[in-house]
Write a protein that holds these residues in place. Structure first.
Motif, PDB file in Angstrom:
ATOM      1  N   LEU A 467       0.828  -1.207   0.000  1.00 49.22           N
ATOM      2  CA  LEU A 467       0.000   0.000   0.000  1.00 49.22           C
ATOM      3  C   LEU A 467       0.858   1.251   0.000  1.00 49.22           C
ATOM      4  O   LEU A 467       0.525   2.247  -0.647  1.00 49.22           O
ATOM      5  CB  LEU A 467      -0.913  -0.001   1.238  1.00 49.22           C
ATOM      6  CG  LEU A 467      -1.734   1.269   1.474  1.00 49.22           C
ATOM      7  CD1 LEU A 467      -2.793   1.430   0.384  1.00 49.22           C
ATOM      8  CD2 LEU A 467      -2.380   1.246   2.856  1.00 49.22           C
ATOM      9  N   PHE A 468       1.979   1.194   0.721  1.00 52.34           N
ATOM     10  CA  PHE A 468       2.839   2.368   0.850  1.00 52.34           C
ATOM     11  C   PHE A 468       3.469   2.779  -0.483  1.00 52.34           C
ATOM     12  O   PHE A 468       3.893   3.923  -0.639  1.00 52.34           O
ATOM     13  CB  PHE A 468       3.952   2.106   1.867  1.00 52.34           C
ATOM     14  CG  PHE A 468       3.459   1.740   3.237  1.00 52.34           C
ATOM     15  CD1 PHE A 468       2.166   2.039   3.630  1.00 52.34           C
ATOM     16  CD2 PHE A 468       4.284   1.089   4.138  1.00 52.34           C
ATOM     17  CE1 PHE A 468       1.697   1.700   4.881  1.00 52.34           C
ATOM     18  CE2 PHE A 468       3.837   0.746   5.410  1.00 52.34           C
ATOM     19  CZ  PHE A 468       2.536   1.052   5.777  1.00 52.34           C
ATOM     20  N   ALA A 469       3.528   1.838  -1.427  1.00 43.62           N
ATOM     21  CA  ALA A 469       4.122   2.126  -2.737  1.00 43.62           C
ATOM     22  C   ALA A 469       3.080   2.231  -3.840  1.00 43.62           C
ATOM     23  O   ALA A 469       3.432   2.322  -5.015  1.00 43.62           O
ATOM     24  CB  ALA A 469       5.145   1.044  -3.089  1.00 43.62           C
ATOM     25  N   ALA A 470       1.808   2.215  -3.466  1.00 43.44           N
ATOM     26  CA  ALA A 470       0.740   2.265  -4.473  1.00 43.44           C
ATOM     27  C   ALA A 470       0.692   3.635  -5.148  1.00 43.44           C
ATOM     28  O   ALA A 470       1.106   4.652  -4.582  1.00 43.44           O
ATOM     29  CB  ALA A 470      -0.604   1.959  -3.809  1.00 43.44           C
ATOM     30  N   ASP A 471       0.182   3.664  -6.370  1.00 47.72           N
ATOM     31  CA  ASP A 471       0.117   4.910  -7.140  1.00 47.72           C
ATOM     32  C   ASP A 471      -0.757   5.959  -6.462  1.00 47.72           C
ATOM     33  O   ASP A 471      -0.522   7.162  -6.617  1.00 47.72           O
ATOM     34  CB  ASP A 471      -0.425   4.624  -8.552  1.00 47.72           C
ATOM     35  CG  ASP A 471       0.546   3.780  -9.376  1.00 47.72           C
ATOM     36  OD1 ASP A 471       1.754   3.793  -9.053  1.00 47.72           O
ATOM     37  OD2 ASP A 471       0.083   3.100 -10.312  1.00 47.72           O
TER      38      ASP A 471
END
Length: 494
Positions: A467-471
């Motif tokens: 989630l922390f790297a989601a767009d």
């Protein structure tokens, strides 16, 4: 002759000296006092039941706490009114010591430490139950001229002491792990499950021995020692992520122990209170296991260890987008619907009041604000509800996972404050993950996500969070309270 009267499911044991007389006047006094005693017991039992009922909903939770407190006070007073109590010396000593220990714990223990404080309370209560059982055994067996215990009573007493002793040491280990006095990485001895079952078998054999030979007091002492070791060995291999479930299960054991002691002492209130405590602890354990998609056997005999091949570098490399408080404020200014997802980090930062202030500002601009509550967010059920209630967050804005999850796609901004595993999409996408299948809050489905967190460190499960790297995700790094205060300040300036 000395009898032991135990009050409450787990909280206290009162040691009183008895002087029973057949004199008519004393018996008349006993009859009069028994009306007061049983009357207070009846009211206390009703209040305990109502307390559990009211505690099941945030709106009535405070009423439930008050009912439980009044019920416990009536139970204590009723027992102390028994006609055969001839001195209160040791009772007063116990009350003084308990107050000296309990009052600071209640006043200065932070909300983040509620799970370990609960574990410590279980340890004290279980120790009280085990000591009452031990005293009753030696009173009935080791004193010359006193009739021996019958087989049925001895069986109940053996089980009671076994459960009380194992809960005592098990709760201490749980406290140590949650307080980080013991490393959560401790996995116990090789073949730990075989050792546990062997100890359980030994305890069963010792109990059978006592049933047929209740005067074997050395065997009784061996049963206590084995029970203490069993509690230690049962809990020490379990990881910190599973400690809340273990605590509620130990609560169930202690409640059952207290209920069994009620049968021994012919104390109906203790039977009722212990049964309520035991059943509620079991139900809570079931709820938590369901929330984490785990079974009792998996929690007690399995281990939550990272097995996913995905690493932090693979997931985060070049994809994490950091935001400033001003960026977050601009995003919120145009939002029509915001969902706040509180987690353990919110409790650590004591940011609930700032969250409430932020919500008030957004609502003044016509924005709808709701709070998504995961069953085990913050290390124990209801943890987030209590924190938000402290900040006077309206109860109707607190939404359970099943209710809020379908609405995330219609959410303009989801603000995650200190939560990690309960919003980790790997639970749905990676079957090799230790949290695979665990019900999560579908935060990743929101149009925009803001995660307030100190760093990219993993949660209890020890795995990265895609989630922390989601767009659609922005990371607002920093202490939860301070970071949100800066967002509030930026909104006010705007």
């Amino acid at each position: 002759m000395t009898n032991l009267h135990s009050l409450g499911s787990l909280f206290a044991a009162v040691d009183v000296e008895l002087n029973i007389s057949t004199n008519g006047a004393v018996r008349h006094l006993a009859d009069r006092d028994s009306i007061l005693v049983w009357g207070s017991y009846l009211i206390a039992a009703a209040l305990f039941i109502l307390s559990l009922k009211w505690l099941s909903h945030p709106k009535t939770a405070r009423r439930g706490v008050l009912a439980g407190e009044i019920g416990m006070a009536l139970a204590v007073i009723g027992t102390l009114l028994m006609y055969d109590v001839v001195t209160y010396n040791w009772v007063l000593v116990g009350i003084a010591l308990g107050s000296i220990i309990g009052t600071p714990m209640a006043i200065w223990m932070p909300m983040t430490a509620v799970p370990q404080r609960t574990a410590l309370s279980h340890a004290f209560g279980a120790l009280a139950a085990a000591l009452v059982g031990t005293a009753h055994y030696f009173e009935e067996v080791a004193v010359p001229g006193v009739p021996h215990l019958d087989k049925f009573t001895m069986a109940i007493l053996a089980i009671e002491v076994f459960l009380g002793a194992l809960t005592f040491t098990g709760s201490l280990i749980a406290f140590g792990k949650l307080q980080e006095l013991l490393p959560s990485s401790i996995k116990g001895l090789p073949n730990q499950n075989a050792i546990n079952f062997s100890l359980l078998g030994v305890a069963a054999l010792l109990s059978i021995w006592l049933i047929f030979s209740p005067t074997s007091w050395i065997v009784f002492l061996l049963l206590i020692v084995v029970s203490l070791v069993f509690g230690l060995c049962l809990v020490i291999p379990i990881g910190g992520a599973d400690m809340p479930t273990v605590i509620s299960l130990l609560n169930s054991y202690a409640g059952l122990s207290a209920s069994l002691m009620g049968f021994i002492l012919d104390n109906y209130l203790l039977i009722i209170a212990g049964a309520l405590d035991g059943s509620s602890g079991l139900i809570l354990s079931i709820v938590m296991c369901k929330a984490m998609n785990r079974s009792f056997t998996n929690v007690l005999f399995g281990r939550m260890e990272p097995t996913s091949a995905a690493s932090s570098d693979d997931i985060y490399a070049g994809k994490v987008k950091s935001a400033s408080p001003e960026d977050v404020a601009m995003l919120l200014e145009g939002a029509q619907r915001v969902i706040v997802v509180p987690g353990y980090g919110l409790a650590v930062a004591q940011a609930q009041h700032v969250v409430r202030e932020l919500a008030t500002i957004l609502e003044e601009h016509g924005c709808t604000v709701e709070y998504a509550i995961h069953p085990v967010a913050g290390r124990m059920p209801g943890h987030m509800n209590v924190l938000l209630a402290e900040a006077d967050v309206p109860y109707e804005q607190l939404k359970e996972m099943e209710e809020i999850n379908p609405t995330f796609p219609q959410c303009d901004v989801a603000i995650v404050i200190g939560a990690n595993d309960v919003v980790n999409p790997l639970a749905n996408t990676d079957p090799t993950s230790p949290i695979a299948g665990m019900p999560i809050l579908n935060v990743d489905k929101a149009r925009n996500v803001v995660v307030v967190k100190r760093s990219l460190s993993p949660g209890f499960a020890g795995i990265p969070n895609p989630l922390f790297a989601a767009d659609n995700c922005l990371m607002l790094f920093g202490d939860g309270k301070k970071a949100l205060m800066e967002v509030v300040a930026a909104l006010k300036e705007g």
